[in-house]
Scaffold this active site. Structure first.
Site, PDB file in Angstrom:
ATOM      1  N   THR A 181       4.675   1.018  -4.455  1.00 23.04           N
ATOM      2  CA  THR A 181       4.312  -0.173  -4.830  1.00 23.04           C
ATOM      3  C   THR A 181       4.387  -0.491  -6.332  1.00 23.04           C
ATOM      4  O   THR A 181       4.580  -1.776  -6.781  1.00 23.04           O
ATOM      5  CB  THR A 181       2.979  -0.540  -4.245  1.00 23.04           C
ATOM      6  OG1 THR A 181       3.085  -0.316  -3.055  1.00 23.04           O
ATOM      7  CG2 THR A 181       2.279  -1.750  -4.507  1.00 23.04           C
ATOM      8  N   GLU A 192       0.946  -1.245  -0.005  1.00 21.80           N
ATOM      9  CA  GLU A 192       0.101   0.140  -0.071  1.00 21.80           C
ATOM     10  C   GLU A 192       0.707   1.214  -0.074  1.00 21.80           C
ATOM     11  O   GLU A 192       0.431   2.054   0.577  1.00 21.80           O
ATOM     12  CB  GLU A 192      -0.838   0.089   1.314  1.00 21.80           C
ATOM     13  CG  GLU A 192      -1.800  -1.158   1.127  1.00 21.80           C
ATOM     14  CD  GLU A 192      -2.896  -1.191   2.446  1.00 21.80           C
ATOM     15  OE1 GLU A 192      -2.827  -0.054   3.215  1.00 21.80           O
ATOM     16  OE2 GLU A 192      -3.531  -1.996   2.525  1.00 21.80           O
ATOM     17  N   CYS A 193       2.032   1.244  -0.736  1.00 21.85           N
ATOM     18  CA  CYS A 193       2.923   2.408  -0.666  1.00 21.85           C
ATOM     19  C   CYS A 193       2.763   2.844  -2.110  1.00 21.85           C
ATOM     20  O   CYS A 193       2.667   2.550  -3.148  1.00 21.85           O
ATOM     21  CB  CYS A 193       4.071   1.681  -0.645  1.00 21.85           C
ATOM     22  SG  CYS A 193       5.645   3.216  -0.582  1.00 21.85           S
ATOM     23  N   GLY A 194       3.343   4.247  -2.100  1.00 20.78           N
ATOM     24  CA  GLY A 194       3.166   5.044  -3.342  1.00 20.78           C
ATOM     25  C   GLY A 194       4.305   4.302  -4.374  1.00 20.78           C
ATOM     26  O   GLY A 194       4.257   4.408  -5.416  1.00 20.78           O
TER      27      GLY A 194
END
Length: 162
Positions: free
Chosen positions: A41, A37-39
């Site tokens: 990803t 759920e990371c920018g």
């Protein structure tokens, strides 16, 4: 200072089975801490592309899911595995979720971040998708910023031995 080797470690893969890093002797390895759920990803896409090109050329990628930054990897190993497979068709080895910093830092990441163990440099995992480049002997050679894409020219040149 003598360089240590990543080959001393046995970890658990995402299915809970033993994964001996010694089995990677003779291969260059990119170790990367991942999050769903990371920018950053979408880097899974480039990681998989690099893996597809070089997996038969003595190179592999080993992913370590970690929830150390912004609670961006909250899922279970099963959820992470399903996400990686369905969203990005990940086929490179993924390990069980670990901690990559702090008091509960996994021993592999203690090795990667402490010059006293890796013989190269002290570093800190800055964010998700930081890359550690390890040579065929299991020795740390380079630390790559999370924002540097896996298919960056400098990374590909290292894989290709240029």
């Amino acid at each position: 200072m003598e360089k240590g080797s990543i080959h001393q470690f046995t970890v658990k893969d995402i299915a809970g089975n033993d994964f001996k890093l010694a089995d990677l002797k003779g291969k260059k390895v990119m170790i990367v801490n991942t999050a769903s759920e990371c920018g950053l990803t979408p880097q899974y896409e480039q990681l998989q592309e690099v893996y597809d090109v070089y997996k038969d050329k003595n190179f592999t990628i080993v992913g370590f899911p970690a929830n150390n930054f912004g609670a961006q990897e909250p899922g279970s190993n099963q959820q992470i595995a399903a996400f990686c497979t369905t969203k990005f068709n990940v086929t490179f080895p993924m390990m069980s979720k670990i901690s990559v910093k702090g008091d509960d830092m996994d021993s592999v990441y203690q090795f990667l971040t402490q010059k006293s163990q890796n013989g190269l440099e002290d570093s800190e995992v800055a964010w998700n998708f930081q890359k550690y480049l390890v040579n065929e002997n299991g020795e740390l050679e380079k630390v790559i910023s999370p924002k540097t894409l896996p298919n960056d020219e400098a990374v590909l040149a290292w894989i290709e031995g240029q």
